[in-house]
Structure formats: structure tokens, C-alpha cells
Motif scaffolding. Structure first.
Motif, PDB file in Angstrom:
ATOM      1  N   ARG A  38      27.861  52.876  95.096  1.00  0.00           N
ATOM      2  CA  ARG A  38      26.432  52.865  95.408  1.00  0.00           C
ATOM      3  C   ARG A  38      25.963  51.439  95.689  1.00  0.00           C
ATOM      4  N   GLY A  39      25.256  51.272  96.778  1.00  0.00           N
ATOM      5  CA  GLY A  39      24.741  49.961  97.152  1.00  0.00           C
ATOM      6  C   GLY A  39      25.742  49.066  97.861  1.00  0.00           C
ATOM      7  N   GLU A  40      26.939  49.550  98.075  1.00  0.00           N
ATOM      8  CA  GLU A  40      27.960  48.729  98.741  1.00  0.00           C
ATOM      9  C   GLU A  40      27.787  48.780 100.250  1.00  0.00           C
ATOM     10  N   ILE A  41      28.071  47.647 100.904  1.00  0.00           N
ATOM     11  CA  ILE A  41      28.043  47.572 102.365  1.00  0.00           C
ATOM     12  C   ILE A  41      29.475  47.326 102.820  1.00  0.00           C
ATOM     13  N   VAL A  42      30.019  48.293 103.549  1.00  0.00           N
ATOM     14  CA  VAL A  42      31.406  48.216 104.007  1.00  0.00           C
ATOM     15  C   VAL A  42      31.425  48.103 105.523  1.00  0.00           C
ATOM     16  N   VAL A 195      18.017  44.019 115.750  1.00  0.00           N
ATOM     17  CA  VAL A 195      18.615  45.186 115.112  1.00  0.00           C
ATOM     18  C   VAL A 195      19.422  44.757 113.885  1.00  0.00           C
ATOM     19  N   LEU A 196      20.203  43.688 114.018  1.00  0.00           N
ATOM     20  CA  LEU A 196      20.983  43.202 112.883  1.00  0.00           C
ATOM     21  C   LEU A 196      20.077  42.742 111.744  1.00  0.00           C
ATOM     22  N   SER A 197      18.911  42.189 112.071  1.00  0.00           N
ATOM     23  CA  SER A 197      17.974  41.758 111.024  1.00  0.00           C
ATOM     24  C   SER A 197      17.488  42.938 110.202  1.00  0.00           C
ATOM     25  N   LEU A 198      17.203  44.051 110.877  1.00  0.00           N
ATOM     26  CA  LEU A 198      16.771  45.250 110.159  1.00  0.00           C
ATOM     27  C   LEU A 198      17.884  45.768 109.261  1.00  0.00           C
ATOM     28  N   MET A 199      19.118  45.755 109.759  1.00  0.00           N
ATOM     29  CA  MET A 199      20.242  46.215 108.949  1.00  0.00           C
ATOM     30  C   MET A 199      20.454  45.295 107.747  1.00  0.00           C
ATOM     31  N   ALA A 200      20.263  43.989 107.947  1.00  0.00           N
ATOM     32  CA  ALA A 200      20.396  43.050 106.831  1.00  0.00           C
ATOM     33  C   ALA A 200      19.328  43.316 105.770  1.00  0.00           C
ATOM     34  N   GLU A 201      18.111  43.668 106.197  1.00  0.00           N
ATOM     35  CA  GLU A 201      17.057  44.029 105.243  1.00  0.00           C
ATOM     36  C   GLU A 201      17.472  45.226 104.401  1.00  0.00           C
ATOM     37  N   LEU A 202      18.037  46.243 105.057  1.00  0.00           N
ATOM     38  CA  LEU A 202      18.477  47.434 104.329  1.00  0.00           C
ATOM     39  C   LEU A 202      19.551  47.080 103.320  1.00  0.00           C
ATOM     40  N   ALA A 203      20.459  46.201 103.717  1.00  0.00           N
ATOM     41  CA  ALA A 203      21.519  45.762 102.806  1.00  0.00           C
ATOM     42  C   ALA A 203      20.919  45.074 101.584  1.00  0.00           C
ATOM     43  N   ASN A 204      19.914  44.214 101.813  1.00  0.00           N
ATOM     44  CA  ASN A 204      19.290  43.498 100.700  1.00  0.00           C
ATOM     45  C   ASN A 204      18.545  44.438  99.760  1.00  0.00           C
ATOM     46  N   MET A 207      20.732  49.629 100.136  1.00  0.00           N
ATOM     47  CA  MET A 207      21.178  50.824 100.840  1.00  0.00           C
ATOM     48  C   MET A 207      22.700  50.810 100.974  1.00  0.00           C
ATOM     49  N   THR A 208      23.345  51.907 100.623  1.00  0.00           N
ATOM     50  CA  THR A 208      24.786  52.050 100.832  1.00  0.00           C
ATOM     51  C   THR A 208      25.039  52.227 102.330  1.00  0.00           C
ATOM     52  N   MET A 209      25.938  51.415 102.891  1.00  0.00           N
ATOM     53  CA  MET A 209      26.114  51.409 104.337  1.00  0.00           C
ATOM     54  C   MET A 209      27.580  51.291 104.721  1.00  0.00           C
ATOM     55  N   LEU A 210      27.984  52.080 105.706  1.00  0.00           N
ATOM     56  CA  LEU A 210      29.273  51.912 106.374  1.00  0.00           C
ATOM     57  C   LEU A 210      28.970  51.529 107.816  1.00  0.00           C
ATOM     58  N   ILE A 211      29.499  50.387 108.252  1.00  0.00           N
ATOM     59  CA  ILE A 211      29.100  49.817 109.530  1.00  0.00           C
ATOM     60  C   ILE A 211      30.330  49.561 110.392  1.00  0.00           C
ATOM     61  N   VAL A 212      30.488  50.337 111.454  1.00  0.00           N
ATOM     62  CA  VAL A 212      31.501  50.035 112.460  1.00  0.00           C
ATOM     63  C   VAL A 212      30.899  49.010 113.404  1.00  0.00           C
ATOM     64  N   THR A 213      31.549  47.859 113.535  1.00  0.00           N
ATOM     65  CA  THR A 213      30.935  46.781 114.297  1.00  0.00           C
ATOM     66  C   THR A 213      31.968  45.824 114.870  1.00  0.00           C
ATOM     67  N   VAL A 222      27.001  39.865 105.669  1.00  0.00           N
ATOM     68  CA  VAL A 222      26.205  40.948 105.086  1.00  0.00           C
ATOM     69  C   VAL A 222      27.034  41.926 104.271  1.00  0.00           C
ATOM     70  N   SER A 223      28.241  42.242 104.741  1.00  0.00           N
ATOM     71  CA  SER A 223      29.028  43.270 104.055  1.00  0.00           C
ATOM     72  C   SER A 223      29.784  42.689 102.871  1.00  0.00           C
ATOM     73  N   SER A 224      30.007  43.530 101.865  1.00  0.00           N
ATOM     74  CA  SER A 224      30.757  43.106 100.691  1.00  0.00           C
ATOM     75  C   SER A 224      32.260  43.260 100.893  1.00  0.00           C
ATOM     76  N   ARG A 225      32.631  44.213 101.770  1.00  0.00           N
ATOM     77  CA  ARG A 225      34.052  44.510 101.979  1.00  0.00           C
ATOM     78  C   ARG A 225      34.266  44.881 103.444  1.00  0.00           C
ATOM     79  N   THR A 226      35.432  44.527 103.967  1.00  0.00           N
ATOM     80  CA  THR A 226      35.768  44.865 105.350  1.00  0.00           C
ATOM     81  C   THR A 226      37.079  45.640 105.381  1.00  0.00           C
ATOM     82  N   LEU A 227      37.098  46.691 106.201  1.00  0.00           N
ATOM     83  CA  LEU A 227      38.307  47.466 106.456  1.00  0.00           C
ATOM     84  C   LEU A 227      38.729  47.221 107.894  1.00  0.00           C
TER      85      LEU A 227
END
Length: 264
Positions: A38-42, A195-204, A207-213, A222-227
Motif C-alpha cells: 500500500r502506498g508503493e510506487i512501482v 502530466v508528470l507533475s500530477l502523477m508526482a502529487e499522487l505519489a506524495n 496513492m499506490t501506483m504501477l507506472i509503465v514509462t 518518484v518511484s520506490s522500486r523499478t522492474l
């Protein structure tokens, strides 16, 4: 194949076990396992055809896995090769009301105004009253600086504005997690930042997020972990700041060198 189970304290919000996905004779995912707290940004990176977008689509069952197991809060689904893996409409609704997804293409309804786009799903899917849906839509649009565009149609917005509306449309469902599939890839470079600024706000905000980028600098900060996906498997993973500055495998070094035009 699906059932309700109450999660225990401390369990991951999302757990994928040995997810496989084939299209005909082509196996796109080859036993992918991921746990997301919960709350992780991947962040999920990799070359074209590596399976990263297919994995996202499997998470909210836009693509039904060929094999494996998905757990999300009290939702559990198991899949097996050679079996008709079908999900009931009620289970799909249960999952998709809790997991928002934003795509490369904005997918806004062209015949609806910005307000109508944001209000539609809460009213139709969750039964929210028009008044409450409108109040929430006003708040979300004000948050992204588009309240004055509430009565505009998507064709009257820039690409960056449309993508921000697509994000808050997903947020209007008050999801527990958000999936982002290359949401900046169709934008002109000068529009990517908003758009990235809005996503960074959600991360702060947790919000739990999985981001293909392909936005490696964004993933690193912004992300805590990268796959790192390669040929349908997670070829390398780790804390983003460490992994994206010091990849261990030759394959990932080659990928980052190509994307960033830097030597690793």
C-alpha cells in the motif's frame, strides 16, 4: 476461480503470482510474480514487446491471464492453462472500481464535456448522485487547474489537458490503486511535465501506483522500486534510485543507454 477473502494486516495490496499470458502461440508473459505494498510506487520499464503493458492489463483483467493468481484486497482470481478462464461481471466490477487505469490515448468520450467525462463513472457504476458527482468533479478539475474548462469538449483541449482529465476521471472512482500505461508517450515534449507533475502529487499523497514509462528520470525520482522487463520476465528489479543509476545486467545497461543516450 474467484472468491472473496479478507486480507490480513500487513499483506500486500496487490499480489501477482506466476502470471502468464499467451496470444496464440506467442507467450508474452512467462511467469511474472510481483507484490505491491500500500502506498508503493512501482515503475515498470523495458523495450517494446517486453510484456510490461500486458502485465498492467492483466492486473485489472482487461486481459485475462493464461495462468497464475491475482490477489487484490479481498479479490482473488486463479487461472490455469487449458481452462476457460472467465470472470463474472460482478467480480470485474468489484476489481475495476478499486483500480483506476490511464492509457497512452486519453480515451475521453468526445461527445461529453469535461465535467460529464469525470462524472459519468461514479454515477453509472457506483450510483453516486448527480449532485455529489458534480461536486467531486468540480474539486478534481480545480485541483488540476481546469475548472474553467469544465464545459469544454475534449477536442477543445490540448493533449496535456486531455491526459490530466483522463487521470482525474479515474480518480473520481476513488480507487485504491492506479495503473499508468505510457501516459506521456503521445504528448508533445512541452506537455509531458504537467502530466508528470500530477502523477508526482499522487505519489506524495500515498496513492499506490504501477507506472509503465520511458521517463527514466521521473521513475528514478518518484518511484520506490523499478522492474525491468525483458522478453516476458522481470529481468532485474530493485530500488529505483540505485537500480537506474547502477544497473547490474548487460541487457538493462544496453536499454538505459539507448533510452537516455548515456553510457553505463
Amino acid at each position: 476461480m474467484t472468491r472473496s477473502e479478507q486480507p490480513q494486516d500487513g499483506t500486500p495490496l496487490l499480489k501477482l503470482q506466476n502470471i502468464e499470458k499467451s496470444f496464440g502461440d506467442v507467450k508474452v508473459l512467462k511467469g511474472v510474480s510481483v507484490e505491491v505494498e500500500r502506498g508503493e510506487i512501482v515503475a515498470i520499464i523495458g523495450g517494446s514487446g517486453s510484456g510490461k503493458s500486458t502485465l498492467l492489463r492483466c492486473v485489472n483483467l482487461m486481459e485475462v491471464p493464461s495462468a497464475g493468481r491475482i490477489e487484490f484486497q479481498n479479490f482473488v482470481a486463479e487461472f490455469a492453462e487449458g481452462r476457460k478462464n472467465k470472470i463474472s461481471g460482478e467480480h470485474l466490477r468489484q476489481l475495476r472500481t478499486q483500480i483506476g487505469m490511464v492509457f497512452q490515448s486519453y480515451n475521453l468520450w468526445p461527445h461529453k464535456t469535461v465535467m460529464e467525462n469525470v462524472m459519468h463513472a461514479p454515477m453509472i457504476v457506483k450510483g453516486v448522485s448527480r449532485r455529489d458527482a458534480a461536486e467531486q468533479a468540480e474539486q478534481l478539475l480545480a485541483r488540476i487547474g481546469l475548472a474553467e474548462r469544465r464545459n469544454h469538449y475534449p477536442s477543445q483541449l490540448s493533449g496535456g489537458q486531455q491526459q490530466r482529465v483522463a487521470i482525474v476521471r479515474a480518480l473520481a472512482m476513488q480507487p485504491k490503486a492506479m495503473l499508468f500505461d505510457e501516459v506521456t508517450s503521445a504528448l508533445d515534449p512541452e506537455l509531458v511535465g504537467e502530466v508528470l507533475s500530477l502523477m508526482a502529487e499522487l505519489a506524495n499523497e500515498g496513492m499506490t501506483m504501477l507506472i509503465v514509462t520511458h521517463e527514466i528520470a521521473f521513475a528514478r525520482e518518484v518511484s520506490s522500486r523499478t522492474l525491468f522487463f525483458d522478453q516476458g520476465v522481470i529481468a532485474e528489479s530493485g530500488p529505483s534510485k540505485e537500480l537506474l543509476r547502477n544497473p547490474q545486467s548487460d541487457r538493462m545497461r544496453q536499454f538505459l543507454s539507448r533510452v537516455l543516450h548515456e553510457t553505463y
